[in-house]
Scaffold this motif. Structure first.
Motif: not given
Length: 377
Positions: A124, A126, A162, A166, A175, A195
C-alpha cells in the motif's frame, strides 16, 4: 497507477522527472475511479487518463506546472450537469485530482514498490494530499503486511493511524482517501491521505472444463481477474483448451476449493463460476462454498444449469443440510437474462452479473432507469 506503471518506470529508471495526476476522490457520475492516473513525461507526452478525456487538457497543463515548481497540488474539477459542456466535464461528475512530480529524488522507493506490484505482493502507498502545513503535502508511507513501514506521514501519531488504516485497505484490495486531524487524530479534519491498495489480482475460479469455461476464463481475464480453471478430468483440463486462464488444475472441485481456503487464498473479492452442472461435482463444491463465514466467502457464487437442473440442485443442497439463507447466496441459474446462446454470449451474461453484484447494479437497461449511472460503493 497500475495501468501506467510500465511507462512510469521507464522514465523513472532513466532518471527523468514525471508529472503524475491521480484521481483521489470522486463524486456523482465521475468517469474514472480513485487511483486512475495520468502521466506527463519529459518528452511532453501524456499517458493514461483521469477522466476519459473530459479534463485531461487541464491536468496536463497543471502537471507541467508542478514539474517546474516541484510543489504538489490538489485540484477539484467538476460543475453541475446543466453547464458541464461549458467546462468540458460532460458527465457532470466531480473529481479531486492530486498532481505531483515523481523522480528518483522525490520517490526513491518506487522501484521496490513497482517490483512488489508486478510480483503480486501486497503493498500500500499512502500519500498526504491535503494538510494545513504545506510541508506535509506529498509525504509518503509504504505499508506492507509482513514488514515495518517505510517513509512517514509527518508524526508518530499520524504514522500509526495511517499505517493501521492502510493495512485494512490493503486487505480489501481497495483505494480510498482517508481524513484525519492535522496530527492524525481519528476525530478531526484538516489532513487527507490517499491510499493505493495494491493487492494481488482478485481470483476467478471456474469449475468445469467445458467450452463455456473457456469463454468465461477469457472474459474474466479481461476484467482483471487471475483465472483458474479446475476439473477432475485430466483429459479435458489442459492448458491448450483454456488459453485465457492463468492456470488449469486437475482436481476434484470441492477438494481444490478447500485446499485454497486452507492456504488463505480465498477472500471476498474471489468469484466462483460453477459450470459443471453435474451433481457429483457441483453439490460437494457448493456445500463448501455456501457454508463459509462472511469474511472468506467469495463475493459471487454462480452455478450453471437449466431450470430443472437448478431445482434438482437446490433440493440436493437442502437435503445436505444447507439453510435457506445459505441457499439464497447462490446465483443460479448463473448470469443475467441477455438471451445468450453461445459460450461467448453466456460468458458476457455471467460477467455482467458479477459486475452488477459487485457495484450494486440492477441489471436493467440504463435507458429504462433514472438516477445515477454509477452506484455508490
Amino acid at each position: 497507477m497500475r495501468d501506467v506503471l510500465p511507462e512510469l518506470m521507464q522514465w523513472w529508471e532513466a532518471g527523468e522527472t514525471i508529472g503524475v495526476g491521480t484521481v483521489v476522490a470522486t463524486f456523482r457520475s465521475a468517469p474514472r475511479p480513485p487511483g486512475a492516473s495520468m502521466l506527463v513525461g519529459p518528452d511532453e507526452s501524456a499517458v493514461g487518463s483521469v477522466s476519459g478525456g473530459c479534463v485531461e487538457g487541464a491536468v496536463y497543463e497543471l502537471a507541467q506546472s508542478v514539474v517546474a515548481s516541484g510543489e504538489p497540488v490538489l485540484e477539484r474539477y467538476g460543475v453541475s450537469d446543466d453547464d458541464a459542456f461549458a467546462v468540458g466535464l460532460t458527465c457532470g461528475g466531480i473529481l479531486d485530482v492530486f498532481v505531483e512530480q515523481v523522480s528518483r529524488t522525490t520517490f526513491p522507493q518506487l522501484g521496490e514498490v513497482a517490483a512488489d506490484i508486478e510480483a503480486g505482493r501486497p503493498v500500500a502507498l499512502a500519500t498526504v494530499i491535503e494538510h494545513p502545513d504545506p510541508a506535509w503535502l506529498g509525504r509518503r508511507m509504504i505499508v506492507r503486511p509482513d514488514r515495518a513501514a517505510e517513509g512517514g506521514i509527518g508524526s508518530p501519531r499520524a504514522d500509526a493511524a495511517v499505517h493501521d488504516d492502510a493495512l485494512g485497505l490493503l486487505a480489501a484490495g481497495t483505494n480510498a482517501t482517508l481524513s484525519y486531524g492535522p496530527d492524525g487524530e481519528r476525530r478531526g479534519e484538516g489532513m487527507r491521505v490517499f491510499v493505493w491498495g495494491f493487492a494481488p489480482k482478485p481470483r476467478m475460479l471456474v469449475f468445469g472444463a467445458i467450452d463455456f469455461a473457456a469463454a468465461v476464463a477469457k472474459v474474466g481475464s479481461f476484467l482483471g481477474y487471475h483465472v483458474t480453471v479446475c476439473d477432475a478430468r485430466p483429459v479435458f483440463a489442459t492448458s491448450s483448451r483454456f488459453p485465457g486462464a492463468d492456470e488449469v488444475v486437475v482436481d476434484w472441485p470441492h477438494r481444490y476449493l478447500q485446499a485454497e481456503l486452507d492456504a488463505g487464498r480465498i477472500d471476498r473479492r474471489t468469484v466462483l463460476a460453477v459450470l459443471t452442472h453435474d451433481p457429483k461435482f457441483d453439490v460437494p463444491l457448493l456445500e463448501v462454498a455456501l457454508r463459509l463465514d462472511d469474511d472468506v466467502r467469495p463475493g459471487y457464487i454462480g452455478a450453471m444449469g437449466s431450470r430443472r437442473t437448478h431445482d434438482e440442485r437446490m433440493e440436493r443442497l437442502a437435503e445436505a443440510g444447507l439453510s435457506a439463507p445459505e441457499l439464497a447466496l447462490l446465483s443460479s441459474p448463473i448470469g443475467l437474462d441477455l438471451g445468450a446462446r453461445t459460450p461467448e454470449e453466456t460468458a458476457v451474461s455471467i460477467a455482467a452479473e458479477i459486475v452488477a453484484r459487485q457495484w450494486g447494479g440492477s441489471g436493467e437497461r440504463l435507458a429504462s432507469t433514472e438516477g445515477r449511472i454509477h452506484h455508490d460503493d
